[in-house]
Design a protein around this motif. Structure first.
Motif, mmCIF file in Angstrom:
data_model
loop_
_atom_site.group_PDB
_atom_site.id
_atom_site.type_symbol
_atom_site.label_atom_id
_atom_site.label_comp_id
_atom_site.label_asym_id
_atom_site.label_seq_id
_atom_site.Cartn_x
_atom_site.Cartn_y
_atom_site.Cartn_z
ATOM 1 N N ALA A 1 0.815 -1.227 0.000
ATOM 2 C CA ALA A 1 0.000 0.000 0.000
ATOM 3 C C ALA A 1 0.841 1.267 0.000
ATOM 4 C CB ALA A 1 -0.951 -0.010 1.194
ATOM 5 N N GLU B 1 -0.997 4.582 -0.855
ATOM 6 C CA GLU B 1 -1.940 4.945 0.203
ATOM 7 C C GLU B 1 -1.196 5.472 1.435
ATOM 8 O OE1 GLU B 1 -5.367 2.139 0.808
ATOM 9 O OE2 GLU B 1 -4.239 0.958 -0.658
ATOM 10 N N ALA C 1 -1.404 9.235 3.127
ATOM 11 C CA ALA C 1 -1.667 9.436 4.551
ATOM 12 C C ALA C 1 -0.590 10.291 5.209
ATOM 13 C CB ALA C 1 -1.761 8.089 5.259
ATOM 14 N N ARG D 1 -3.292 5.927 11.366
ATOM 15 C CA ARG D 1 -3.877 5.911 10.013
ATOM 16 C C ARG D 1 -3.189 4.886 9.128
ATOM 17 N NH1 ARG D 1 -3.505 11.576 10.609
ATOM 18 N NH2 ARG D 1 -1.824 11.698 9.059
ATOM 19 N N THR E 1 -4.043 1.279 9.994
ATOM 20 C CA THR E 1 -5.361 0.919 9.456
ATOM 21 C C THR E 1 -5.267 0.572 7.995
ATOM 22 O OG1 THR E 1 -6.506 2.320 11.084
ATOM 23 C CG2 THR E 1 -7.708 1.741 9.071
ATOM 24 N N ILE E 2 -4.534 1.374 7.239
ATOM 25 C CA ILE E 2 -4.331 1.110 5.809
ATOM 26 C C ILE E 2 -3.670 -0.246 5.607
ATOM 27 C CG2 ILE E 2 -2.983 1.823 3.793
ATOM 28 C CD1 ILE E 2 -3.395 4.731 4.762
ATOM 29 N N GLN F 1 -6.077 -3.137 6.289
ATOM 30 C CA GLN F 1 -7.054 -3.296 5.210
ATOM 31 C C GLN F 1 -6.429 -3.958 3.993
ATOM 32 O OE1 GLN F 1 -8.302 0.785 4.779
ATOM 33 N NE2 GLN F 1 -9.908 0.598 6.321
ATOM 34 N N ASN F 2 -5.145 -3.721 3.775
ATOM 35 C CA ASN F 2 -4.477 -4.280 2.601
ATOM 36 C C ASN F 2 -3.876 -5.656 2.845
ATOM 37 O OD1 ASN F 2 -4.036 -2.283 0.080
ATOM 38 N ND2 ASN F 2 -4.289 -1.078 1.957
#
Length: 455
Positions: free
Chosen positions: A412, A415, A419, A445, A448-449, A452-453
C-alpha cells in the motif's frame, strides 16, 4: 535517417519521459482482423519533439507488425483513478506503473501472466533480478522494467555559482544542504531548497529522507504482517529539519504546497536552487520545458549516516482483460520500445543517432535494467551521439556505486504516501506544528491502511 533507425526510433529516448493511458479491444470501424492495443507512455502534446518521435515509432512498429494497431495515450498512472478503470474494464492494454503497484495489481488479478510471451524474447533472462523479483511469482511473469531510478539531489549550477558555491561539489549531508540553502537564499534571493508535498509526493519524500537517516516506514511484526515503523527518531529528525529550513532559515520560500510538475516549472524558471528527485528521469522533462542543460546539476542523495537512497522503477504490465493476441502484441511493443535499445548495441547506436538528430537527450546516466556490464556496452555504442553534459551527473553517478538501494514500502505504498502528505504540509505551513504528535497520529492511520491491505 536509416530505415532500421526509424524502426527503433524513440525506444530509448521515450524511456526517459514521464507519460502515460487508454483500453483493451478493437476500435470502432477497425478491421476485425486487426489487433488494437492501447498503451500508456505517449508524451504530452506540449513535448512536441518527443511526441513526433513516438508517432514515428508507432508507424514503424505497425509496419513491422502488420495486423497490429497501437493507440497511445498521455494520461499518467494514478492509483485512485486506474483502480476504477481496471475494475470497470476500461483501462489500457499496456499499463505503465511505478514499482509500488505490482503487488496489489497481481493480488487482485488485474494484470496478465505474460510468461509465455516474454519467454520468446532474447533479452528476458538478463533483466535485473533486483526489479524482476517484484514482477514474478513461481513460473508466472507479470511485467518487465522500463527504467529504474534512485533519489538524488537536483540543483542549479548557475545559482550555485552566484551564491559563491562550487557547482562541482554539491552537498552530501542534510546539514550541508541546510547551509547551502541558507547561503543561496541570502545571496541570490531565490528558494534555497524546494519541496513537494501534494499528490502523494510529501509522503514519498518523507520516506526517502527517512531512509537516509537509517529509518524505515513499515516493518514485519512477529506474525508476518506489516505495521507502521516511522514513529521514531529518523522520521522525527526529517520533520524537524524541514521546520528549521522553513521557519528558522526562511530558505524554502512560501510556496510549499505543490507536486513534482509544479517544482519542475519553478526549477526551469531559475527560482529554486536545489530539490530532491530522480535526476535522470527529470532531465528530459527539464530540457523539454526549456531548461538550460548547462545549469543542470545532479548530486548524491544527502545523507544522515545511512548511506542509503530510495530506489524504484517504472514497469510495464498487461491488462488481465487482454486477449491472447493482445498480450502478444503488447509484449512485442515492450520489446520494440523498451528492451532492445538497452540490450542490442547496434540498435542502441541507431536509436541514439535518430534521437540526437531530433534534438532529444542522449546519454543521460541511468540505473541499468540489465547488468552493469551490458549498460557499459550500450554506453560505449552510443558514445558518438551523446548530447548531454554527462560530467554534470558525475557526483550522482559516483554515489550509486556506494549507496544501498532501499525499495519503497512493499504494501500500500501510495496509500501510505497519501496518509503522510498532511504531516509534511503541516510542518511547512504551521510554525506551531508538533512533529512528534503528527507522527503518532499518522501511525494509527497507516496501520489501518496496512490492516485493510493485508486482510
Amino acid at each position: 535517417m536509416k530505415a532500421r533507425a526509424r524502426r527503433v526510433l524513440g525506444a530509448a529516448a521515450a524511456m526517459a519521459l514521464m507519460s502515460g493511458a487508454a483500453a483493451c479491444g478493437t476500435s470502432p470501424g477497425a478491421d476485425p482482423d486487426t489487433v488494437v492495443i492501447t498503451v500508456m507512455g505517449m508524451p504530452a502534446a506540449t513535448n512536441t519533439a518527443a511526441l513526433e518521435l513516438f508517432q514515428a515509432q508507432v508507424a514503424e512498429f505497425e509496419e513491422l507488425n502488420p495486423g497490429i494497431r497501437v493507440v497511445g495515450s498521455d494520461v499518467p498512472w494514478d492509483a485512485k483513478t486506474f483502480a476504477a478503470r481496471l475494475a470497470g474494464g476500461s483501462a489500457p492494454t499496456l499499463l505503465r506503473v511505478p514499482l509500488t503497484e505490482p503487488p496489489s495489481l497481481i493480488e487482485r488479478g488485474q494484470v496478465a501472466d505474460i510468461a509465455a510471451e516474454v519467454a520468446e524474447l532474447d533479452s528476458f533472462e538478463e533483466l535485473n533480478p533486483r526489479v524482476m523479483q517484484f514482477l514474478t511469482d513461481d513460473d508466472a511473469v507479470y511485467g518487465v522494467p522500463e527504467k529504474s531510478y534512485a533519489f538524488g539531489l537536483v540543483y542549479n549550477r548557475s545559482i550555485f555559482t552566484q551564491a559563491g558555491l562550487d557547482p562541482d561539489v554539491p552537498p552530501t549531508t542534510w546539514e550541508e544542504v541546510r547551509a547551502y540553502a541558507a547561503q543561496i537564499t541570502e545571496r541570490t534571493g531565490r528558494v534555497g531548497f524546494g519541496e513537494i508535498t501534494t499528490n502523494n509526493s510529501g509522503g514519498w519524500h518523507l520516506t526517502g529522507y527517512t531512509y537516509t537517516h537509517g529509518g524505515a516506514m513499515i516493518e514485519q511484526a512477529g506474525d508476518g504482517h506489516w505495521v507502521a515503523a516511522f514513529n521514531d527518531r529518523p522520521a522525527l529528525d526529517v520533520l524537524k529539519w524541514w521546520q528549521q529550513l522553513r521557519w528558522e532559515d526562511d530558505s524554502m520560500g512560501d510556496n510549499v504546497l505543490g507536486k513534482q510538475e509544479d517544482m519542475l516549472a519553478e526549477f526551469v524558471a531559475g527560482n529554486v536552487g536545489m530539490w530532491v528527485s530522480a535526476p535522470p528521469d527529470l532531465y528530459p522533462n527539464y530540457v523539454a520545458a526549456g531548461g538550460d542543460p548547462a545549469d543542470y546539476g545532479a548530486g548524491p542523495m544527502p545523507q544522515a549516516g545511512a548511506d542509503a537512497t530510495l530506489a524504484g522503477a517504472t514497469v510495464l504490465m498487461v491488462n488481465a482483460n487482454a486477449s491472447a493476441a493482445e498480450r502478444d502484441a503488447a509484449v512485442r511493443w515492450i520489446d520494440f520500445r523498451a528492451l532492445r535499445p538497452n540490450f542490442d548495441p547496434e540498435i542502441a547506436e541507431e536509436t541514439a543517432a535518430a534521437a540526437a538528430a531530433d534534438g532529444l537527450p542522449v546519454g543521460v546516466p541511468v540505473l541499468p535494467i540489465y547488468s552493469q556490464e551490458k549498460y557499459e556496452e550500450i554506453q560505449a555504442a552510443i558514445a558518438d551521439h551523446v548530447n548531454v553534459p554527462v560530467e554534470n551527473f558525475a557526483p550522482y553517478v559516483a554515489s550509486l556505486e556506494t549507496f544501498e538501494y532501499v525499495p519503497e514500502p512493499v504494501v500500500a505504498s501510495q496509500e501510505i504516501y497519501a496518509a503522510l502528505d498532511p504531516l509534511v504540509q503541516a510542518v511547512l505551513t504551521d510554525p506551531a506544528a508538533d512533529p512528534a504528535e503528527l507522527l503518532a497520529e499518522a501511525e494509527g492511520r497507516v496501520n489501518t491502511i496496512l490492516e485493510q491491505n493485508q486482510s
